[in-house]
Every structure is written in C-alpha cells, then in structure tokens.
Design a protein around this motif. Sequence first.
Motif, PDB file in Angstrom:
ATOM      1  N   ASP A  38      -8.472   7.276   4.541  1.00  0.00           N
ATOM      2  CA  ASP A  38      -9.000   6.219   3.664  1.00  0.00           C
ATOM      3  C   ASP A  38      -8.154   4.958   3.753  1.00  0.00           C
ATOM      4  OD1 ASP A  38     -10.998   7.938   2.875  1.00  0.00           O
ATOM      5  OD2 ASP A  38     -10.030   8.509   0.991  1.00  0.00           O
ATOM      6  N   ALA A  39      -6.840   5.155   3.855  1.00  0.00           N
ATOM      7  CA  ALA A  39      -5.952   3.996   3.994  1.00  0.00           C
ATOM      8  C   ALA A  39      -6.234   3.263   5.300  1.00  0.00           C
ATOM      9  CB  ALA A  39      -4.495   4.449   3.941  1.00  0.00           C
ATOM     10  N   GLU A  75      -5.893   0.106  -8.401  1.00  0.00           N
ATOM     11  CA  GLU A  75      -7.037   0.379  -7.535  1.00  0.00           C
ATOM     12  C   GLU A  75      -7.329  -0.839  -6.669  1.00  0.00           C
ATOM     13  OE1 GLU A  75     -11.751   1.740  -7.942  1.00  0.00           O
ATOM     14  OE2 GLU A  75     -10.486   1.463  -9.717  1.00  0.00           O
ATOM     15  N   ILE A  76      -7.746  -0.600  -5.444  1.00  0.00           N
ATOM     16  CA  ILE A  76      -8.062  -1.687  -4.523  1.00  0.00           C
ATOM     17  C   ILE A  76      -9.488  -2.148  -4.770  1.00  0.00           C
ATOM     18  CG2 ILE A  76      -8.283  -2.365  -2.107  1.00  0.00           C
ATOM     19  CD1 ILE A  76      -6.256  -0.095  -1.476  1.00  0.00           C
ATOM     20  N   SER A  77      -9.642  -3.401  -5.089  1.00  0.00           N
ATOM     21  CA  SER A  77     -10.965  -3.963  -5.334  1.00  0.00           C
ATOM     22  C   SER A  77     -11.681  -4.227  -4.009  1.00  0.00           C
ATOM     23  CB  SER A  77     -10.843  -5.274  -6.129  1.00  0.00           C
ATOM     24  OG  SER A  77     -12.056  -5.992  -6.104  1.00  0.00           O
ATOM     25  N   SER A  78     -12.985  -4.037  -4.018  1.00  0.00           N
ATOM     26  CA  SER A  78     -13.769  -4.316  -2.802  1.00  0.00           C
ATOM     27  C   SER A  78     -13.731  -5.801  -2.448  1.00  0.00           C
ATOM     28  CB  SER A  78     -15.223  -3.874  -3.002  1.00  0.00           C
ATOM     29  OG  SER A  78     -15.803  -4.570  -4.095  1.00  0.00           O
ATOM     30  N   LEU A 123       0.839  -1.194   0.000  1.00  0.00           N
ATOM     31  CA  LEU A 123       0.000   0.000   0.000  1.00  0.00           C
ATOM     32  C   LEU A 123       0.880   1.252   0.000  1.00  0.00           C
ATOM     33  CD1 LEU A 123      -2.734   1.400   0.173  1.00  0.00           C
ATOM     34  CD2 LEU A 123      -2.716   1.011   2.645  1.00  0.00           C
ATOM     35  N   ALA A 124       0.897   1.946  -1.123  1.00  0.00           N
ATOM     36  CA  ALA A 124       1.727   3.148  -1.268  1.00  0.00           C
ATOM     37  C   ALA A 124       0.858   4.388  -1.118  1.00  0.00           C
ATOM     38  CB  ALA A 124       2.398   3.155  -2.638  1.00  0.00           C
ATOM     39  N   LEU A 125       1.237   5.245  -0.183  1.00  0.00           N
ATOM     40  CA  LEU A 125       0.522   6.499   0.039  1.00  0.00           C
ATOM     41  C   LEU A 125       1.315   7.663  -0.540  1.00  0.00           C
ATOM     42  CD1 LEU A 125      -0.737   6.095   3.708  1.00  0.00           C
ATOM     43  CD2 LEU A 125      -1.998   5.718   1.587  1.00  0.00           C
ATOM     44  N   GLU A 126       0.626   8.758  -0.773  1.00  0.00           N
ATOM     45  CA  GLU A 126       1.273   9.974  -1.251  1.00  0.00           C
ATOM     46  C   GLU A 126       2.393  10.383  -0.280  1.00  0.00           C
ATOM     47  OE1 GLU A 126       1.604  13.355  -3.894  1.00  0.00           O
ATOM     48  OE2 GLU A 126       0.558  11.434  -4.055  1.00  0.00           O
ATOM     49  N   GLY A 140      -3.034   1.581  -4.195  1.00  0.00           N
ATOM     50  CA  GLY A 140      -3.184   2.890  -3.574  1.00  0.00           C
ATOM     51  C   GLY A 140      -4.638   3.224  -3.337  1.00  0.00           C
ATOM     52  N   VAL A 141      -4.881   4.182  -2.474  1.00  0.00           N
ATOM     53  CA  VAL A 141      -6.245   4.656  -2.228  1.00  0.00           C
ATOM     54  C   VAL A 141      -6.560   5.858  -3.125  1.00  0.00           C
ATOM     55  CG1 VAL A 141      -6.375   3.770   0.125  1.00  0.00           C
ATOM     56  CG2 VAL A 141      -5.461   6.072  -0.279  1.00  0.00           C
ATOM     57  N   ARG A 142      -5.589   6.262  -3.931  1.00  0.00           N
ATOM     58  CA  ARG A 142      -5.773   7.297  -4.950  1.00  0.00           C
ATOM     59  C   ARG A 142      -5.251   6.774  -6.280  1.00  0.00           C
ATOM     60  NH1 ARG A 142      -8.354   8.729  -1.357  1.00  0.00           N
ATOM     61  NH2 ARG A 142      -8.481  10.754  -0.290  1.00  0.00           N
TER      62      ARG A 142
END
Length: 321
Positions: A97-98, A63-66, A6-9, A46-48
Amino acid sequence: MRVSVLALEGHFDTGLAVTLDVLRAANNLSALLPGLAAPFDVTVVGVRKRVRSGQGLTVPVQEISSRSRPDWVLMPALAATTPDRLLPALERRDVADAMDQLRTWHAKGVPIGASCIGTFVVAEAGLLDGREATTTWSLSPLFRQRYPEVALDESRMLVPTDVGVTAGAAMGHLDLALWLVRKASPELAALVSRYLLADIRSLQAPYIIPNHLAQSDPLILSFERWARGRLKDGFSLQDAAGALATTARTLQRRCQAVLGKSPLDYFQDLRVERAQSLLHGSGLDLEAIAAEVGYADGATLGTLLRQRLGRGVRELRNDLR
C-alpha cells in the motif's frame, strides 16, 4: 515546505526520530536568522491507523488524504537489516500500500526522499528504474541483484535525481534531513549542523567493509581471501581466475553483478582498507604502508586514498585517533 514523513510498521526508530529532530531543530533555529520563518510543516503519515516502531513504540500517524500533495515525502527505513528479514517485509500488505501511495505522489510530481532500507521500498515501487541511487552499503549486493535497472553507487551518501533523493546507511537519515534543510536555506543548514555537531557527508566509502560484501557470493568470498594474501604483489586477473578454478570472464562478470565493480577495483578496495588499518594502528610511515599494500611510493597511495575516501593521509590519521 510541507513535508510528509511516511512511517511504516516496524520502522527504524532512529531513522524516524533523527528526521523529525533535524527538521524541528531547523524550525526552532530559524528564529536566529534575520527574515527567516520556520521553513517546515512536518506531518507523520501512515497507510495504517496504528503504527509501531521497530522497538515496539506506538507512533501517532495521520491518515493520508486522497487530495494530499506535500512538497516532499520522506521514507525512513524499515528495521530489517538482513536479507532474511527484509525480503519478507517487502511482501507485506502495508508495504505494498505504501508503494502504491509513493507512485501516486510521484505521479503528482511530489519528490521522494528515502534513506537506508527505505530506498528498497522506493526501488520496489519501480520509481528508481533508469536512475542513479544509493542505499545502505551493507545490502548493496542484494539491491543490485533485485533492481538491475537502477544505477547503484553505494559509495555515495546522497544521490539526488528527478524522483527526489536517496541516502545511505542508517545515519544517512541525518544526511538526508540536513540536505533538505540546505535546500530551504544554506545558512540555516550550517547553523543546524553546528548545533547538532553533524555535517553532510558525501561518501559512504570510508565505512564500507569489503569482507561483508564478499559474504553474499561464494566465488567473491574466495576471491577476497585470495586477494588479501597478495596485496603486496599486484593484481593479475588471469592469476586470480586460475587460483579460483574459474575463468577470467566469469570472475569479471560475478564481481560486476555482486559488487558493481571489476576485480581490480575490488582489489584496490582491499588495499585501501588495509592501508587505513595500518594508518591507524601500525606506527609505520606512509612509505612503509605503501610497500605493505603493493605501491611503489607513499604519494601514489595518498592519491588513491583521497580518490576513494575523500580524505588525505593526515585527515585519515586524525579521524582514526
């Protein structure tokens, strides 16, 4: 093993890169071991839709799938190395969001690994409450203050729990990735370690700078300055409290709240730090160094060093050359 990273800004570039490089090296080197297929299917998510690293590099993310249910989630650190940068980062919308996504994965039984400042995001999500953890040693006073329900031990490099695993400062990303490789195959982890000239380290303790930790609290800083001038003399809680114009109970309480240890334990840390310095540059033998830091003989000091640092005197001399 399906691994989502999971990579965040504004993440720590090295943290993401070393995680991906170790897992890719494991996949490539698995061909050298009989009967072992590439063990990792790695996806950067990512969450973006668009993520930039701390150095401003654009990182392609999926994109993270549900319906997403990886076998592991790894959380690299944000590139926010001081409290004044970290605290605003934890308030960001994408970080919130993460945290929601981490809670969702946790509810599905997905284990989560976090290194360095990434551990703050997992703790902020409430997933470490009631559990042991480690984090970057340099921000351990802030972590301890912000997450009092977490049993923090910043002297350790890796702390596995039922949630997953937390790892220590910056290059703890390397230790965490190698730890995950070892879960897939101990033989492969040994091979990757040799190719990368890297080993899993059990302790952060040899790297901790006591003075840095003391900076976060005026009373602790005064205690540290008082203690450094008296390493030869031994420790008295009453003398320390009297010199600082406070009570023994207050000093005990502040040390526990800020450092997670007693005044005596912190005094011992300062002795260990001073002994390391003398081992490196003084030319003194062990008996003389023991006298300099208030011990009757070198054997007692050697035992303390091994307990605190995981290394004996000879190893420490070699490490510091």
